[in-house]
Write a protein that holds these residues in place. Structure first.
Motif, PDB file in Angstrom:
ATOM      1  N   TYR A   1      30.970  56.185 -19.942  1.00 53.61           N
ATOM      2  CA  TYR A   1      32.140  56.175 -19.066  1.00 53.61           C
ATOM      3  C   TYR A   1      31.985  55.237 -17.878  1.00 53.61           C
ATOM      4  O   TYR A   1      32.926  54.530 -17.521  1.00 53.61           O
ATOM      5  CB  TYR A   1      32.451  57.590 -18.565  1.00 53.61           C
ATOM      6  N   SER A   2      30.811  55.224 -17.294  1.00 53.84           N
ATOM      7  CA  SER A   2      30.586  54.365 -16.130  1.00 53.84           C
ATOM      8  C   SER A   2      30.800  52.893 -16.477  1.00 53.84           C
ATOM      9  O   SER A   2      31.533  52.182 -15.792  1.00 53.84           O
ATOM     10  CB  SER A   2      29.175  54.593 -15.589  1.00 53.84           C
ATOM     11  N   SER A   3      30.177  52.433 -17.537  1.00 53.63           N
ATOM     12  CA  SER A   3      30.315  51.027 -17.939  1.00 53.63           C
ATOM     13  C   SER A   3      31.746  50.709 -18.352  1.00 53.63           C
ATOM     14  O   SER A   3      32.265  49.637 -18.044  1.00 53.63           O
ATOM     15  CB  SER A   3      29.365  50.695 -19.091  1.00 53.63           C
ATOM     16  N   TYR A   4      32.367  51.630 -19.060  1.00 56.30           N
ATOM     17  CA  TYR A   4      33.738  51.414 -19.508  1.00 56.30           C
ATOM     18  C   TYR A   4      34.680  51.254 -18.305  1.00 56.30           C
ATOM     19  O   TYR A   4      35.457  50.294 -18.244  1.00 56.30           O
ATOM     20  CB  TYR A   4      34.190  52.576 -20.394  1.00 56.30           C
ATOM     21  N   LEU A   5      34.590  52.161 -17.351  1.00 60.36           N
ATOM     22  CA  LEU A   5      35.468  52.077 -16.173  1.00 60.36           C
ATOM     23  C   LEU A   5      35.140  50.863 -15.323  1.00 60.36           C
ATOM     24  O   LEU A   5      36.040  50.211 -14.792  1.00 60.36           O
ATOM     25  CB  LEU A   5      35.394  53.366 -15.354  1.00 60.36           C
ATOM     26  N   LYS A   6      33.871  50.535 -15.224  1.00 58.19           N
ATOM     27  CA  LYS A   6      33.455  49.357 -14.463  1.00 58.19           C
ATOM     28  C   LYS A   6      34.092  48.092 -15.037  1.00 58.19           C
ATOM     29  O   LYS A   6      34.435  47.167 -14.306  1.00 58.19           O
ATOM     30  CB  LYS A   6      31.930  49.264 -14.478  1.00 58.19           C
ATOM     31  N   GLY A   7      34.292  48.073 -16.342  1.00 62.08           N
ATOM     32  CA  GLY A   7      34.938  46.936 -16.995  1.00 62.08           C
ATOM     33  C   GLY A   7      36.391  46.754 -16.584  1.00 62.08           C
ATOM     34  O   GLY A   7      36.975  45.703 -16.814  1.00 62.08           O
ATOM     35  N   TRP A   8      36.982  47.780 -15.980  1.00 64.40           N
ATOM     36  CA  TRP A   8      38.371  47.713 -15.519  1.00 64.40           C
ATOM     37  C   TRP A   8      38.480  47.439 -14.022  1.00 64.40           C
ATOM     38  O   TRP A   8      39.576  47.390 -13.477  1.00 64.40           O
ATOM     39  CB  TRP A   8      39.094  49.009 -15.872  1.00 64.40           C
ATOM     40  N   ILE A   9      37.355  47.263 -13.352  1.00 64.60           N
ATOM     41  CA  ILE A   9      37.356  46.954 -11.921  1.00 64.60           C
ATOM     42  C   ILE A   9      37.226  45.442 -11.773  1.00 64.60           C
ATOM     43  O   ILE A   9      36.286  44.830 -12.280  1.00 64.60           O
ATOM     44  CB  ILE A   9      36.212  47.697 -11.196  1.00 64.60           C
TER      45      ILE A   9
ATOM     46  N   ASP B   1      38.044  45.442  -6.736  1.00 62.35           N
ATOM     47  CA  ASP B   1      39.446  45.848  -6.767  1.00 62.35           C
ATOM     48  C   ASP B   1      39.672  46.876  -7.882  1.00 62.35           C
ATOM     49  O   ASP B   1      39.548  46.553  -9.063  1.00 62.35           O
ATOM     50  CB  ASP B   1      40.321  44.606  -6.984  1.00 62.35           C
ATOM     51  N   ILE B   2      40.047  48.105  -7.498  1.00 63.61           N
ATOM     52  CA  ILE B   2      40.265  49.168  -8.481  1.00 63.61           C
ATOM     53  C   ILE B   2      41.680  49.171  -9.049  1.00 63.61           C
ATOM     54  O   ILE B   2      42.003  49.987  -9.908  1.00 63.61           O
ATOM     55  CB  ILE B   2      39.942  50.556  -7.893  1.00 63.61           C
ATOM     56  N   THR B   3      42.531  48.246  -8.606  1.00 68.12           N
ATOM     57  CA  THR B   3      43.929  48.229  -9.058  1.00 68.12           C
ATOM     58  C   THR B   3      44.070  48.206 -10.581  1.00 68.12           C
ATOM     59  O   THR B   3      44.844  48.997 -11.124  1.00 68.12           O
ATOM     60  CB  THR B   3      44.689  47.049  -8.414  1.00 68.12           C
ATOM     61  N   PRO B   4      43.336  47.340 -11.319  1.00 68.65           N
ATOM     62  CA  PRO B   4      43.492  47.357 -12.778  1.00 68.65           C
ATOM     63  C   PRO B   4      43.111  48.707 -13.404  1.00 68.65           C
ATOM     64  O   PRO B   4      43.750  49.159 -14.344  1.00 68.65           O
ATOM     65  CB  PRO B   4      42.551  46.248 -13.259  1.00 68.65           C
ATOM     66  N   LEU B   5      42.094  49.357 -12.869  1.00 75.00           N
ATOM     67  CA  LEU B   5      41.682  50.669 -13.362  1.00 75.00           C
ATOM     68  C   LEU B   5      42.810  51.688 -13.169  1.00 75.00           C
ATOM     69  O   LEU B   5      43.093  52.494 -14.051  1.00 75.00           O
ATOM     70  CB  LEU B   5      40.412  51.120 -12.621  1.00 75.00           C
ATOM     71  N   LEU B   6      43.477  51.637 -12.018  1.00 75.16           N
ATOM     72  CA  LEU B   6      44.568  52.573 -11.715  1.00 75.16           C
ATOM     73  C   LEU B   6      45.837  52.254 -12.504  1.00 75.16           C
ATOM     74  O   LEU B   6      46.619  53.149 -12.817  1.00 75.16           O
ATOM     75  CB  LEU B   6      44.883  52.560 -10.218  1.00 75.16           C
ATOM     76  N   GLN B   7      46.051  50.978 -12.825  1.00 71.76           N
ATOM     77  CA  GLN B   7      47.257  50.566 -13.555  1.00 71.76           C
ATOM     78  C   GLN B   7      47.250  51.023 -15.006  1.00 71.76           C
ATOM     79  O   GLN B   7      48.296  51.215 -15.607  1.00 71.76           O
ATOM     80  CB  GLN B   7      47.405  49.044 -13.515  1.00 71.76           C
ATOM     81  N   ASN B   8      46.073  51.186 -15.567  1.00 76.97           N
ATOM     82  CA  ASN B   8      45.950  51.586 -16.967  1.00 76.97           C
ATOM     83  C   ASN B   8      45.928  53.114 -17.040  1.00 76.97           C
ATOM     84  O   ASN B   8      45.020  53.744 -16.491  1.00 76.97           O
ATOM     85  CB  ASN B   8      44.659  50.995 -17.537  1.00 76.97           C
ATOM     86  N   PRO B   9      46.895  53.742 -17.703  1.00 81.71           N
ATOM     87  CA  PRO B   9      46.951  55.205 -17.715  1.00 81.71           C
ATOM     88  C   PRO B   9      45.711  55.856 -18.335  1.00 81.71           C
ATOM     89  O   PRO B   9      45.291  56.920 -17.900  1.00 81.71           O
ATOM     90  CB  PRO B   9      48.210  55.525 -18.520  1.00 81.71           C
ATOM     91  N   LYS B  10      45.123  55.191 -19.310  1.00 81.28           N
ATOM     92  CA  LYS B  10      43.934  55.750 -19.969  1.00 81.28           C
ATOM     93  C   LYS B  10      42.727  55.762 -19.022  1.00 81.28           C
ATOM     94  O   LYS B  10      42.013  56.766 -18.911  1.00 81.28           O
ATOM     95  CB  LYS B  10      43.619  54.931 -21.224  1.00 81.28           C
TER      96      LYS B  10
ATOM     97  N   PHE C   1      42.761  55.490 -15.698  1.00 78.04           N
ATOM     98  CA  PHE C   1      43.060  56.320 -14.528  1.00 78.04           C
ATOM     99  C   PHE C   1      42.818  57.785 -14.872  1.00 78.04           C
ATOM    100  O   PHE C   1      42.175  58.521 -14.131  1.00 78.04           O
ATOM    101  CB  PHE C   1      44.504  56.075 -14.074  1.00 78.04           C
ATOM    102  N   ARG C   2      43.304  58.224 -16.023  1.00 78.85           N
ATOM    103  CA  ARG C   2      43.091  59.606 -16.459  1.00 78.85           C
ATOM    104  C   ARG C   2      41.609  59.887 -16.657  1.00 78.85           C
ATOM    105  O   ARG C   2      41.104  60.933 -16.263  1.00 78.85           O
ATOM    106  CB  ARG C   2      43.859  59.891 -17.746  1.00 78.85           C
TER     107      ARG C   2
END
Length: 185
Positions: A9-17, A32-41, A43-44
């Motif tokens: 999970y850590s690496s996966y989410l880091k890929g969206w930052i 920038d966490i914006t891309p992580l928050l923009q993706n519903p998957k 963010f959830r």
């Protein structure tokens, strides 16, 4: 369909930052966490990490630090069925406040919360998006403690260990949970 059973999970989410070089000033690598928050998957997934961590704890409030801590903290509070406390930059709250100053690399800043935001004995999770130098997190912690709250843990998406903030928080007596960390600034 993506296999999530063995997902880091850590690496996966880091890929969206997103990393934005030289912002807000030369030499800074802004996370920038914006891309992580923009993706519903994603963010959830992020919120679920926190929910699963705290769902069996007796939590009364989630306190979020201005501004991105509001996003994560309010959703987490909703999911845990507890109240939310905003800790804002100085001068942004309309009611009677208590204030805590902290040092920045280039001066001082202050955060505030309403004097009735929590009461003695409230069990609180303190959350923000990132821990860099630790000043904002420690200021929020001191405010909550001053009001008599029991801060169970601080949480953030990102820790920048080389800036020493995570260690400052831990040395200050507050447990810190982060989802991922980055080398460098």
């Amino acid at each position: 369909m993506e296999n999530l059973s063995n997902l880091d999970y850590s690496s996966y989410l880091k890929g969206w930052i997103r990393t934005v070089p030289n912002w807000p000033q030369q030499g800074v690598m802004f996370r920038d966490i914006t891309p992580l928050l923009q993706n519903p998957k994603t963010f959830r997934m992020l919120i679920d990490i926190y929910v699963h961590r705290y769902m069996t704890e007796k939590v009364d409030l989630v306190a979020g630090l201005d501004a991105r801590g509001f996003i994560i903290g309010s959703v987490l509070a909703y999911e845990l069925n507890v109240g939310f406390v905003p800790i804002r930059k100085k001068g942004k709250l309309p009611f009677t406040t208590v204030e805590e100053e902290y040092e920045l690399e280039y001066g001082n800043a202050a955060v505030e919360m309403h004097t009735d935001a929590c009461k003695p004995g409230d069990r609180v999770i303190l959350i923000d998006d990132l821990v860099a130098t630790g000043g904002t997190m420690m200021a929020g912690y001191k405010l909550l403690k001053r009001m008599g709250a029991d801060v169970l843990e601080a949480a953030a998406i990102i820790e920048l260990p080389e800036l020493g903030g995570g260690q400052l928080v831990r040395n200050g007596g507050l447990d810190l949970f982060t989802v991922c960390s980055y080398k460098g600034h």
